[in-house]
Design an enzyme around this catalytic site. Sequence first.
Site, short mmCIF file in Angstrom:
data_model
loop_
_atom_site.label_atom_id
_atom_site.label_comp_id
_atom_site.label_asym_id
_atom_site.label_seq_id
_atom_site.Cartn_x
_atom_site.Cartn_y
_atom_site.Cartn_z
N GLY A 277 61.66 46.66 -11.02
CA GLY A 277 62.19 45.31 -11.11
C GLY A 277 61.82 44.40 -9.96
O GLY A 277 62.23 43.24 -9.93
N ARG B 16 71.90 51.12 -3.46
CA ARG B 16 73.25 51.15 -2.87
C ARG B 16 73.98 52.45 -3.23
O ARG B 16 74.72 53.00 -2.42
CB ARG B 16 74.05 49.94 -3.33
CG ARG B 16 73.65 48.64 -2.64
CD ARG B 16 74.73 47.58 -2.85
NE ARG B 16 74.37 46.30 -2.26
CZ ARG B 16 74.54 45.98 -0.97
NH1 ARG B 16 75.03 46.87 -0.13
NH2 ARG B 16 74.20 44.78 -0.52
N GLY C 75 55.24 47.34 -10.04
CA GLY C 75 54.46 47.58 -11.25
C GLY C 75 54.15 46.28 -11.95
O GLY C 75 53.26 45.51 -11.57
N SER C 76 54.96 45.99 -12.96
CA SER C 76 54.73 44.82 -13.80
C SER C 76 54.80 43.52 -13.00
O SER C 76 54.19 42.53 -13.38
CB SER C 76 55.78 44.81 -14.90
OG SER C 76 55.91 46.10 -15.45
N LYS D 231 51.20 59.28 -13.23
CA LYS D 231 52.49 59.66 -13.80
C LYS D 231 52.34 60.75 -14.85
O LYS D 231 51.39 60.74 -15.64
CB LYS D 231 53.14 58.45 -14.49
CG LYS D 231 53.64 57.35 -13.57
CD LYS D 231 54.31 56.26 -14.38
CE LYS D 231 54.55 54.99 -13.59
NZ LYS D 231 55.63 55.11 -12.62
N ASP E 180 51.14 49.54 -9.27
CA ASP E 180 50.65 50.00 -10.57
C ASP E 180 49.33 49.30 -10.88
O ASP E 180 49.23 48.07 -10.75
CB ASP E 180 51.64 49.62 -11.68
CG ASP E 180 52.83 50.54 -11.75
OD1 ASP E 180 52.88 51.51 -10.98
OD2 ASP E 180 53.72 50.29 -12.58
N GLY F 298 59.76 47.36 -15.60
CA GLY F 298 59.22 46.44 -16.60
C GLY F 298 60.13 45.28 -16.93
O GLY F 298 59.91 44.58 -17.92
#
Lengths: 216, 301
Positions: free
Chosen positions: B221, B172, B242-243, B88, B31, B160
């Site tokens: 995450g 999973r 991303g974050s 996006k 990102d 995030g």
Amino acid sequence: MSVEVLSGRPLVGVLAVQGAFAEHRAALERAGAEVVRVRTGADLAGLRGLVVPGGESTTLRVVAGESGLLHDLRAAVDGGLPVLGTCAGLIALSEEIADGDEPLIGGLDVTVRRNAYGRQVASFEAPVEVPGLGEGPLTAVFIRAPRIERTGPEVEILAELDGAPVAVRQGNLMGVAFHPELTDDLRFHEWLVDRARAHHPVLGTETKEARRVGAQ
Amino acid sequence: MTDESGMNGRTGTMRVKSGHAQMLKGGVIMDVTTPEQARIAEQAGACAVMALERIPADIRAQGGVARMSDPDLIEGIKESVSIPVMAKCRIGHFVEAQILQALDVDYIDESEVLTPADEAHHIDKHRFTVPFVCGATDLGEALRRVAEGAAMIRSKGEAGTGNVVEAVRHMREILGGIRRLTTLSPEELYAAAKELRAPYDLVAWVAEHGRLPVVLFTAGGIATPADAALMMQLGADGVFVGSGIYKSEDPPARARAIVEATTHFDDPAVLARVSAGLKDAMPGIEIDSLGGSQLLQTRGW
């Protein structure tokens, strides 16, 4: 005793820094090779052939450049290792990159321009004839493909599209602008496996006599 | 089609769309919100960037309706790098998707990170030349998106948060679901398709081949090199971050380390080396501390 000797299938590596590894492995296995992935210079030991797959050439430059792998790959190319480079792999084998970037591996006397066929919405598939590798057209899949803008005197053009070369060969190096691994056509992989059978990791590509001596 | 060079070929085929995702495998998609961040990502070895105005952690913090990015921002990022640029659009917002295709982005993420525009329908992605990636929490959701024309799937995780637990759960779920399908008898596949709420033909294809028909990345995450390698060892084809990068203390070093960890995901010695000296990761959020209404993963149908 190596897997290769037991199976009679030449050991061919697929560079697995980033990109389409699994598709090449499947095609090479169907073409008769024993396949290993290559992520470090040590993985090159004993290889009779190598595929440099499609992916992002800048990622290859960062990851394989810093680790010294690009240098080891160049040494392998200079030693006569048969190599098939597709899309970003063609860029990697090219002696010159048109936007001024330094070559990655090099060895193939061509100039390529990255992403010259346009961005993803311009990516396309089209029938291409490769008479040197067998009769009939194959479906060539071009994805953000590089364009070959110059070929040196030693370079043989195997396929063209709209007047531009899209598959070229120089000795044991084959560069292809499209993605044969995304179709069922095995001609390019069979070429590599054939060259791999004729190449000895220590003795280089020699006669059958030399190969027999080398195997002892 | 006839493109600028005048050659005849077919654009927008499923092979061309899903083939592009094949070329991203083993890579990290980052990102970015500015051309400068995009250059950092490219120099760190990212295989693509996702252009957006706010990273998920900020969307989460600031609230409000999150929409497609300003075209100027996307153009600026496209001009700053040579790697593919993704962007996006909101779930179901096919006009945002039309605009992104007109902007010539390389991939569209129909993303739960933005505020959904349609509470029942996703975009009919077959109608577009540009390929789409969509999020999924389980196999049925993944196959519904593929049926709609998605050329790439990513497990959703919880964007995030800097907390990998939801990414693990979703990966999973998807891969476990695939393994279960491969054990079923032909007549059981019809019932499985009903339970998965996915087209029978796709369910049968997955049962036969033991994988999705498109590339499966992970997202939501991932904050450390070990997180990236964990997801790869679980079976992801590649990683969205991303974050996790730009909320950390040293983004260029962390970006580079996550790329290295994604390539050498099963070599603990390399993972130990690249994990050292990265300064602080993003602080992260416990999933349980988020109210149900703050979860992004439940968006999408």
